[in-house]
Design a protein around this motif. Structure first.
Motif, PDB file in Angstrom:
ATOM      1  N   ALA A   1       2.195  15.914   8.471  1.00  0.00           N
ATOM      2  CA  ALA A   1       2.987  15.223   9.233  1.00  0.00           C
ATOM      3  C   ALA A   1       4.040  14.442   9.372  1.00  0.00           C
ATOM      4  O   ALA A   1       4.758  14.009   9.790  1.00  0.00           O
ATOM      5  CB  ALA A   1       1.720  13.657   9.424  1.00  0.00           C
ATOM      6  N   ALA A   2       4.256  14.671   7.625  1.00  0.00           N
ATOM      7  CA  ALA A   2       5.800  13.765   6.612  1.00  0.00           C
ATOM      8  C   ALA A   2       6.540  14.554   7.110  1.00  0.00           C
ATOM      9  O   ALA A   2       7.646  14.288   7.019  1.00  0.00           O
ATOM     10  CB  ALA A   2       5.330  12.808   5.677  1.00  0.00           C
ATOM     11  N   LYS A   3       6.223  15.870   7.001  1.00  0.00           N
ATOM     12  CA  LYS A   3       7.096  16.703   6.440  1.00  0.00           C
ATOM     13  C   LYS A   3       8.009  17.168   8.460  1.00  0.00           C
ATOM     14  O   LYS A   3       8.997  16.990   8.798  1.00  0.00           O
ATOM     15  CB  LYS A   3       6.431  17.960   6.419  1.00  0.00           C
ATOM     16  CG  LYS A   3       6.570  18.431   5.142  1.00  0.00           C
ATOM     17  CD  LYS A   3       6.117  20.015   4.515  1.00  0.00           C
ATOM     18  CE  LYS A   3       6.628  19.596   2.960  1.00  0.00           C
ATOM     19  NZ  LYS A   3       7.628  19.778   3.216  1.00  0.00           N
TER      20      LYS A   3
ATOM     21  N   LEU B   1       0.719  -1.367   0.128  1.00  0.00           N
ATOM     22  CA  LEU B   1      -0.290  -0.427   0.073  1.00  0.00           C
ATOM     23  C   LEU B   1       0.964   1.320  -0.479  1.00  0.00           C
ATOM     24  O   LEU B   1       2.126   1.441   0.565  1.00  0.00           O
ATOM     25  CB  LEU B   1      -0.790   0.416   1.167  1.00  0.00           C
ATOM     26  CG  LEU B   1      -2.157  -1.538   1.258  1.00  0.00           C
ATOM     27  CD1 LEU B   1      -2.720  -1.092   2.553  1.00  0.00           C
ATOM     28  CD2 LEU B   1      -2.648  -0.882  -0.071  1.00  0.00           C
ATOM     29  N   VAL B   2       0.563   2.662   0.015  1.00  0.00           N
ATOM     30  CA  VAL B   2       1.168   3.574  -0.655  1.00  0.00           C
ATOM     31  C   VAL B   2       0.440   4.478   0.263  1.00  0.00           C
ATOM     32  O   VAL B   2      -1.063   4.402   0.258  1.00  0.00           O
ATOM     33  CB  VAL B   2       1.138   3.977  -2.363  1.00  0.00           C
ATOM     34  CG1 VAL B   2       1.543   5.637  -2.291  1.00  0.00           C
ATOM     35  CG2 VAL B   2       1.899   3.228  -2.905  1.00  0.00           C
ATOM     36  N   VAL B   3       0.618   5.286   0.990  1.00  0.00           N
ATOM     37  CA  VAL B   3       0.801   6.724   1.700  1.00  0.00           C
ATOM     38  C   VAL B   3      -1.034   7.087   0.894  1.00  0.00           C
ATOM     39  O   VAL B   3      -0.886   7.746  -0.089  1.00  0.00           O
ATOM     40  CB  VAL B   3       1.335   7.882   2.553  1.00  0.00           C
ATOM     41  CG1 VAL B   3       0.795   8.845   3.547  1.00  0.00           C
ATOM     42  CG2 VAL B   3       2.103   6.977   3.652  1.00  0.00           C
ATOM     43  N   PRO B   4      -2.224   7.394   1.958  1.00  0.00           N
ATOM     44  CA  PRO B   4      -3.418   8.478   1.381  1.00  0.00           C
ATOM     45  C   PRO B   4      -2.757   9.676   1.435  1.00  0.00           C
ATOM     46  O   PRO B   4      -2.828  10.756   2.692  1.00  0.00           O
ATOM     47  CB  PRO B   4      -4.183   7.722   1.990  1.00  0.00           C
ATOM     48  CG  PRO B   4      -4.481   6.725   2.265  1.00  0.00           C
ATOM     49  CD  PRO B   4      -2.406   6.961   2.625  1.00  0.00           C
ATOM     50  N   LEU B   5      -2.088  10.627   0.211  1.00  0.00           N
ATOM     51  CA  LEU B   5      -1.099  11.704   0.529  1.00  0.00           C
ATOM     52  C   LEU B   5      -2.394  12.782   0.759  1.00  0.00           C
ATOM     53  O   LEU B   5      -2.119  13.553  -0.829  1.00  0.00           O
ATOM     54  CB  LEU B   5      -0.052  11.907  -0.172  1.00  0.00           C
ATOM     55  CG  LEU B   5       0.936  12.780   0.337  1.00  0.00           C
ATOM     56  CD1 LEU B   5       1.130  12.426   1.186  1.00  0.00           C
ATOM     57  CD2 LEU B   5       2.517  13.066  -0.644  1.00  0.00           C
ATOM     58  N   ASP B   6      -2.894  13.155   1.452  1.00  0.00           N
ATOM     59  CA  ASP B   6      -3.803  14.440   1.547  1.00  0.00           C
ATOM     60  C   ASP B   6      -2.723  15.736   2.492  1.00  0.00           C
ATOM     61  O   ASP B   6      -1.961  15.337   2.731  1.00  0.00           O
ATOM     62  CB  ASP B   6      -5.399  14.342   1.936  1.00  0.00           C
ATOM     63  CG  ASP B   6      -4.798  13.996   3.369  1.00  0.00           C
ATOM     64  OD1 ASP B   6      -3.834  13.482   4.489  1.00  0.00           O
ATOM     65  OD2 ASP B   6      -5.990  13.715   4.502  1.00  0.00           O
ATOM     66  N   THR B   7      -3.775  17.029   2.996  1.00  0.00           N
ATOM     67  CA  THR B   7      -2.859  18.018   3.173  1.00  0.00           C
ATOM     68  C   THR B   7      -2.110  17.546   4.493  1.00  0.00           C
ATOM     69  O   THR B   7      -0.593  17.440   5.305  1.00  0.00           O
ATOM     70  CB  THR B   7      -3.364  19.053   3.499  1.00  0.00           C
ATOM     71  OG1 THR B   7      -4.760  19.145   3.949  1.00  0.00           O
ATOM     72  CG2 THR B   7      -3.947  19.657   2.389  1.00  0.00           C
ATOM     73  N   HIS B   8      -3.517  16.799   5.636  1.00  0.00           N
ATOM     74  CA  HIS B   8      -2.890  16.196   7.092  1.00  0.00           C
ATOM     75  C   HIS B   8      -1.106  14.790   6.977  1.00  0.00           C
ATOM     76  O   HIS B   8      -0.705  15.686   7.691  1.00  0.00           O
ATOM     77  CB  HIS B   8      -3.787  15.711   7.473  1.00  0.00           C
ATOM     78  CG  HIS B   8      -5.505  16.985   7.512  1.00  0.00           C
ATOM     79  ND1 HIS B   8      -5.587  17.421   7.657  1.00  0.00           N
ATOM     80  CD2 HIS B   8      -6.232  16.283   7.037  1.00  0.00           C
ATOM     81  CE1 HIS B   8      -6.593  18.479   7.181  1.00  0.00           C
ATOM     82  NE2 HIS B   8      -6.545  17.500   6.771  1.00  0.00           N
ATOM     83  N   ALA B   9      -1.986  13.908   5.716  1.00  0.00           N
ATOM     84  CA  ALA B   9      -0.610  13.506   5.484  1.00  0.00           C
ATOM     85  C   ALA B   9       0.784  14.023   5.060  1.00  0.00           C
ATOM     86  O   ALA B   9       1.691  13.317   5.946  1.00  0.00           O
ATOM     87  CB  ALA B   9      -0.955  11.992   4.887  1.00  0.00           C
TER      88      ALA B   9
ATOM     89  N   ILE C   1       7.462   9.308   0.925  1.00  0.00           N
ATOM     90  CA  ILE C   1       6.508   8.883   2.505  1.00  0.00           C
ATOM     91  C   ILE C   1       6.425   7.324   2.360  1.00  0.00           C
ATOM     92  O   ILE C   1       7.186   7.187   3.926  1.00  0.00           O
ATOM     93  CB  ILE C   1       5.997   9.723   2.662  1.00  0.00           C
ATOM     94  CG1 ILE C   1       6.295  10.998   2.710  1.00  0.00           C
ATOM     95  CG2 ILE C   1       5.072   9.857   4.035  1.00  0.00           C
ATOM     96  CD1 ILE C   1       4.493  12.390   2.507  1.00  0.00           C
ATOM     97  N   THR C   2       5.973   7.252   2.208  1.00  0.00           N
ATOM     98  CA  THR C   2       5.478   5.215   2.599  1.00  0.00           C
ATOM     99  C   THR C   2       7.044   4.447   2.862  1.00  0.00           C
ATOM    100  O   THR C   2       6.812   3.703   3.625  1.00  0.00           O
ATOM    101  CB  THR C   2       5.203   4.677   1.346  1.00  0.00           C
ATOM    102  OG1 THR C   2       3.989   5.520   1.284  1.00  0.00           O
ATOM    103  CG2 THR C   2       4.555   3.100   1.673  1.00  0.00           C
ATOM    104  N   SER C   3       8.595   5.077   1.605  1.00  0.00           N
ATOM    105  CA  SER C   3       9.280   3.898   2.243  1.00  0.00           C
ATOM    106  C   SER C   3       9.753   4.306   3.270  1.00  0.00           C
ATOM    107  O   SER C   3      10.451   3.149   4.181  1.00  0.00           O
ATOM    108  CB  SER C   3      10.553   4.200   1.030  1.00  0.00           C
ATOM    109  OG  SER C   3      10.929   5.733   1.273  1.00  0.00           O
TER     110      SER C   3
END
Length: 252
Positions: free
Chosen positions: A190-192, A179-187, A210-212
């Protein structure tokens, strides 16, 4: 790495709760124990998951209501003309009744050709989008090849593949590890904060990056923490400043 994993595990145990799902459109899936109905519901709900959450819920409910609790039977027993009559006048922001009719026709076609959506998913994300869209481009079901982060599509895959207190799952051959991160503004925020990306654009390449990083912490289930982390910024009592302080305290 151990300290960060402990923090993420702590947040998962605290926030990955069924009681925190509402008003996420994921809640609609809990009404469908049969995977044939759940995957159709999930694809429709995730496709409309943009804009104000109150409007999202209202729009998804409008689509599901005529199905009378049996999405699979409804889709497979109606045709394009039926869909057009049933959903005439439907609007969700810039999604029109024509968009919904096309999506439902694509869903019906996939079920006829592949039997279910897991079989298509195993052919690849790009193939998935192309088949549902009947070889035409659509913002409802975007493709990585178009540069999209595919947030809503990856959200749908999360719902179908993972199985815990929040994600209902149902697919049996697809693996959470893929699976790959569902990258919205919130995710993305958080990743940053976690230092998982320095990129400015939340596109598909960023989602893979980010998923990696999450895969280094949880190889078998890299997006395990997605729901918990995206509560920050969504809930009024949880801000990203709170999350940043937690990360800084943990990592020094």
């Amino acid at each position: 790495m151990r300290e960060l994993k402990n923090l993420l595990e702590s947040l998962y145990k605290k926030l990955n709760k069924r009681g925190l799902v509402d008003p996420d459109p994921l809640k609609f899936l809990y009404d469908y124990p049969d995977i044939k109905d759940r995957e159709i519901t999930g694809l429709l709900a995730s496709s409309l998951a943009y804009g104000r959450v109150a409007q999202i819920l209202k729009s998804v409910d409008k689509i599901l209501l005529p199905m009378e609790g049996k999405p699979f039977d409804f889709v497979t027993s109606h045709n394009e003309k039926d869909f057009a009559a049933i959903y005439k006048g439907f609007v969700h922001r810039f999604t029109t009744d024509a968009d919904i009719v096309r999506l439902l026709c694509g869903i019906k076609r996939v079920l006829k050709e592949y039997g279910n959506f897991e079989n298509l998913y195993l052919c690849g994300v790009g193939k998935f989008a192309d088949e549902v869209n009947m070889s035409k481009k659509s913002y409802l079901i975007p493709s990585p090849e178009d540069g999209s982060a595919c947030k809503r599509l990856n959200l749908f895959f999360r719902w179908m593949v993972r199985s815990d207190e929040v994600d209902p799952g149902g697919w049996t051959r697809a693996k959470p590890a893929d699976l790959v991160v569902p990258l919205d503004t919130h995710a993305f925020k958080a990743a940053k904060i976690l230092g998982f990306t320095g990129k400015k654009a939340p596109n598909y390449k960023t989602a893979l990056e980010i998923t990696s990083h999450f895969a280094e912490i949880s190889p078998a289930d890299p997006i395990k923490y997605d729901f918990a982390l995206t509560r920050f910024g969504i809930r009024d009592d949880m801000t990203f400043d709170d999350f940043r302080r937690e990360v800084e305290k943990t990592l020094g």
